[in-house]
Scaffold this motif. Structure first.
Motif, PDB file in Angstrom:
ATOM      1  N   PRO A 101       0.841  -1.043   0.030  1.00 37.62           N
ATOM      2  CA  PRO A 101       0.020  -0.043  -0.056  1.00 37.62           C
ATOM      3  C   PRO A 101       0.788   1.204  -0.096  1.00 37.62           C
ATOM      4  O   PRO A 101       1.620   1.456   0.947  1.00 37.62           O
ATOM      5  N   HIS A 102       0.680   2.176  -0.796  1.00 38.74           N
ATOM      6  CA  HIS A 102       1.466   3.268  -0.853  1.00 38.74           C
ATOM      7  C   HIS A 102       0.757   4.680  -0.163  1.00 38.74           C
ATOM      8  O   HIS A 102       0.214   5.582  -0.840  1.00 38.74           O
ATOM      9  N   GLU A 103       1.167   4.323   0.937  1.00 35.25           N
ATOM     10  CA  GLU A 103       0.543   5.370   1.915  1.00 35.25           C
ATOM     11  C   GLU A 103       1.744   6.304   2.553  1.00 35.25           C
ATOM     12  O   GLU A 103       1.631   7.102   3.244  1.00 35.25           O
ATOM     13  N   SER A 104       3.149   6.074   2.089  1.00 35.52           N
ATOM     14  CA  SER A 104       4.250   6.899   2.526  1.00 35.52           C
ATOM     15  C   SER A 104       4.085   8.343   1.898  1.00 35.52           C
ATOM     16  O   SER A 104       3.493   8.500   0.949  1.00 35.52           O
ATOM     17  N   VAL A 105       4.704   9.353   2.773  1.00 30.68           N
ATOM     18  CA  VAL A 105       4.581  10.950   2.166  1.00 30.68           C
ATOM     19  C   VAL A 105       5.625  10.690   0.944  1.00 30.68           C
ATOM     20  O   VAL A 105       5.173  11.803   0.488  1.00 30.68           O
ATOM     21  N   SER A 106       6.597  10.260   0.598  1.00 31.90           N
ATOM     22  CA  SER A 106       7.363  10.308  -0.561  1.00 31.90           C
ATOM     23  C   SER A 106       8.003   8.902  -0.714  1.00 31.90           C
ATOM     24  O   SER A 106       7.795   8.042  -0.174  1.00 31.90           O
ATOM     25  N   PHE A 107       8.536   8.887  -2.148  1.00 33.40           N
ATOM     26  CA  PHE A 107       8.768   7.764  -2.636  1.00 33.40           C
ATOM     27  C   PHE A 107      10.228   7.084  -1.758  1.00 33.40           C
ATOM     28  O   PHE A 107      10.291   5.855  -1.716  1.00 33.40           O
ATOM     29  N   GLU A 109      10.834   7.574   1.633  1.00 33.37           N
ATOM     30  CA  GLU A 109      10.009   6.914   2.492  1.00 33.37           C
ATOM     31  C   GLU A 109       9.363   5.664   2.153  1.00 33.37           C
ATOM     32  O   GLU A 109       9.499   4.568   2.911  1.00 33.37           O
ATOM     33  N   LEU A 110       8.953   5.401   1.015  1.00 31.06           N
ATOM     34  CA  LEU A 110       8.472   4.108   0.648  1.00 31.06           C
ATOM     35  C   LEU A 110       9.462   3.056   0.596  1.00 31.06           C
ATOM     36  O   LEU A 110       8.910   1.792   0.944  1.00 31.06           O
ATOM     37  N   LYS A 111      10.536   3.452   0.175  1.00 27.24           N
ATOM     38  CA  LYS A 111      11.474   2.499  -0.177  1.00 27.24           C
ATOM     39  C   LYS A 111      12.070   1.845   1.279  1.00 27.24           C
ATOM     40  O   LYS A 111      12.560   1.010   1.184  1.00 27.24           O
ATOM     41  N   ARG A 112      12.182   3.097   2.093  1.00 29.10           N
ATOM     42  CA  ARG A 112      12.745   2.782   3.445  1.00 29.10           C
ATOM     43  C   ARG A 112      11.801   1.592   4.198  1.00 29.10           C
ATOM     44  O   ARG A 112      12.256   0.592   4.847  1.00 29.10           O
ATOM     45  N   GLU A 113      10.427   1.885   3.911  1.00 27.65           N
ATOM     46  CA  GLU A 113       9.366   1.072   4.580  1.00 27.65           C
ATOM     47  C   GLU A 113       9.325  -0.362   3.994  1.00 27.65           C
ATOM     48  O   GLU A 113       9.406  -1.450   4.633  1.00 27.65           O
ATOM     49  N   ILE A 114       9.789  -0.591   2.530  1.00 32.73           N
ATOM     50  CA  ILE A 114       9.657  -1.753   1.921  1.00 32.73           C
ATOM     51  C   ILE A 114      11.047  -2.556   2.538  1.00 32.73           C
ATOM     52  O   ILE A 114      10.993  -3.747   2.909  1.00 32.73           O
ATOM     53  N   VAL A 115      12.288  -1.796   2.782  1.00 35.39           N
ATOM     54  CA  VAL A 115      13.380  -2.438   3.264  1.00 35.39           C
ATOM     55  C   VAL A 115      13.192  -2.985   4.591  1.00 35.39           C
ATOM     56  O   VAL A 115      13.519  -3.953   5.035  1.00 35.39           O
ATOM     57  N   ARG A 116      12.589  -1.969   5.409  1.00 35.90           N
ATOM     58  CA  ARG A 116      12.108  -2.586   6.772  1.00 35.90           C
ATOM     59  C   ARG A 116      11.314  -3.819   7.049  1.00 35.90           C
ATOM     60  O   ARG A 116      11.626  -4.692   7.668  1.00 35.90           O
ATOM     61  N   GLN A 117      10.293  -3.748   5.977  1.00 37.42           N
ATOM     62  CA  GLN A 117       9.517  -4.843   6.207  1.00 37.42           C
ATOM     63  C   GLN A 117      10.183  -6.258   5.524  1.00 37.42           C
ATOM     64  O   GLN A 117      10.019  -7.185   6.341  1.00 37.42           O
ATOM     65  N   GLY A 118      11.070  -6.014   4.783  1.00 38.49           N
ATOM     66  CA  GLY A 118      11.694  -7.108   4.232  1.00 38.49           C
ATOM     67  C   GLY A 118      12.683  -7.902   5.248  1.00 38.49           C
ATOM     68  O   GLY A 118      12.845  -9.068   5.439  1.00 38.49           O
ATOM     69  N   LYS A 119      13.334  -6.941   5.960  1.00 40.11           N
ATOM     70  CA  LYS A 119      14.256  -7.377   7.048  1.00 40.11           C
ATOM     71  C   LYS A 119      13.414  -7.827   8.245  1.00 40.11           C
ATOM     72  O   LYS A 119      13.959  -8.976   8.958  1.00 40.11           O
ATOM     73  N   THR A 120      12.318  -7.463   8.452  1.00 44.62           N
ATOM     74  CA  THR A 120      11.644  -7.792   9.412  1.00 44.62           C
ATOM     75  C   THR A 120      11.081  -9.117   9.400  1.00 44.62           C
ATOM     76  O   THR A 120      11.047 -10.128  10.338  1.00 44.62           O
TER      77      THR A 120
END
Length: 368
Positions: A101-107, A109-120
């Motif tokens: 879901p693209h809810e991040s304020v910037s692209f 930030e979206l990449k950082r969230e994707i990386v965080r989710q992948g590592k988690t």
């Protein structure tokens, strides 16, 4: 257990900015680095290498990012002889990214969230084997005799866990040509589990003595069938003929959207497997030398009249009876077991029938 990432690493970053490097990122090097951790299997190593690719990527749009991920996945598949496991991991991660879901304020930030989710996800996924071991325990009775094949992290953990609660004995196949069954033997005997190594060709011989078969997996495919170390298929066929349960253990990240119909539909199959090499000249010096070496150290009484059967000690003929690297390359590493031969699949998402795996796969990728 030594995890590749700590929990804090999995949910935070040292800075708010993505890491930038001047040299070109090598996704295969990142994959190999992840595999250095014994707890990390190929699908998880693929996820970790792709998360690092996202971190290093200068993509400015989702289209560019997905293209970079697909390119990275293709690079991994081309550089690894057996890409089945890592392909499952790549599919899972790329599927997550495309449906995220693209809810991040910037692209960025979206990449950082994707990386965080992948590592988690990877951090928690290494514990899936413990869940599977607990589920398997309910199907193991006291004094069970179990047959397993080659070496599997999840099967080994399940057997070690069962040993703490119940009395078990284990037969393990040698799993030629790599002999990984000997690794399983060493691990089990070190903790006191009665274990015997069985020739791959003696599976039918030992089947009468076992209560059930327990194997790991390279992947569980969309048909509900199993891809695992070569020899698993013939083991399942014999178990079916002898009316013995055949159980497969597989973490959910090994569920793979692949639908093979035969052994020759596997991604690992190529024209070199089971091909016939060009025969050597029967009168060549090399062939004559091998023939002489094979017989000159033998007791003549051990050679049959038709000169086709020799029973010399293995130590005498070991150099002539070991497969060469060329011979190994003409044999498959994995094989496919049909779903009708599999009794149950034990996974971190539950105990599933092969049909249940198929339904779960469809639902997982439809609503990831």
């Amino acid at each position: 257990m030594t995890a590749l990432y700590s929990d804090s690493d999995a949910i935070s970053f040292e800075s708010n900015n993505l890491i930038t490097v001047q040299h070109k990122f090598d996704v295969y090097e990142a994959y190999q680095r992840a595999l250095a951790d014994e707890d990390i299997s190929p699908p998880l190593a693929a996820i970790l290498s792709l998360t690092e690719l996202v971190t290093r990527s200068d993509a400015g749009t989702m289209f560019e990012l997905v293209q970079a991920l697909n390119d990275g996945a293709e690079t991994l598949k081309k550089r690894v002889p057996n890409p089945i496991g890592l392909t499952a991991g790549c599919e899972l991660f790329i599927g997550f990214v495309t449906l995220f879901p693209h809810e991040s304020v910037s692209f960025s930030e979206l990449k950082r969230e994707i990386v965080r989710q992948g590592k988690t996800y990877t951090f928690h996924a290494v514990n899936f084997r413990a869940k599977i071991a607990e589920l398997t325990l309910g199907f193991i009775k006291d004094d069970s005799v179990i047959l397993t094949h080659s070496y599997s992290r999840v099967v080994t953990q399940a057997l070690l866990h069962a040993h703490t609660r119940k009395r078990i004995s284990v037969y393990v196949t040698e799993a030629r040509p790599r002999g990984l069954g000997l690794k399983t033997y060493d691990i089990l005997t070190a903790v006191g589990i009665p274990c015997t190594v069985v020739l791959d060709s003696a599976v039918a011989y030992v089947m009468d003595k076992v209560d059930f078969v327990l194997v790991g997996s390279e992947a569980v495919v969309e048909s509900g069938g199993l891809i695992n170390a070569v020899g698993s298929n013939q083991m399942a066929i014999i178990a079916k003929a002898e009316n013995k349960p055949f159980y497969a253990l597989a973490e959910s990240y090994k569920f793979h959207r692949l639908f093979p119909l035969s052994q020759y539909d596997l991604p690992t199959h190529n024209s070199g497997i089971l091909s016939f090499p060009h025969p050597k000249n029967p009168h060549s010096k090399e062939r004559m030398q091998i023939s002489v070496q094979s017989t000159e150290n033998c007791d003549p009484s051990t050679v049959s009249n038709d000169h086709t059967t020799m029973s010399a000690p293995l130590s005498t003929l070991s150099s002539q009876r070991t497969m060469t690297s060329e011979q190994m390359s003409r044999n498959p590493d994995v094989d496919y077991t049909r779903p009708d031969l599999i009794s149950l699949v034990f996974s971190d998402v539950g105990v599933l029938t092969p049909e249940g795996v198929s339904q779960y796969l469809v639902g997982m990728f439809a609503g990831l």
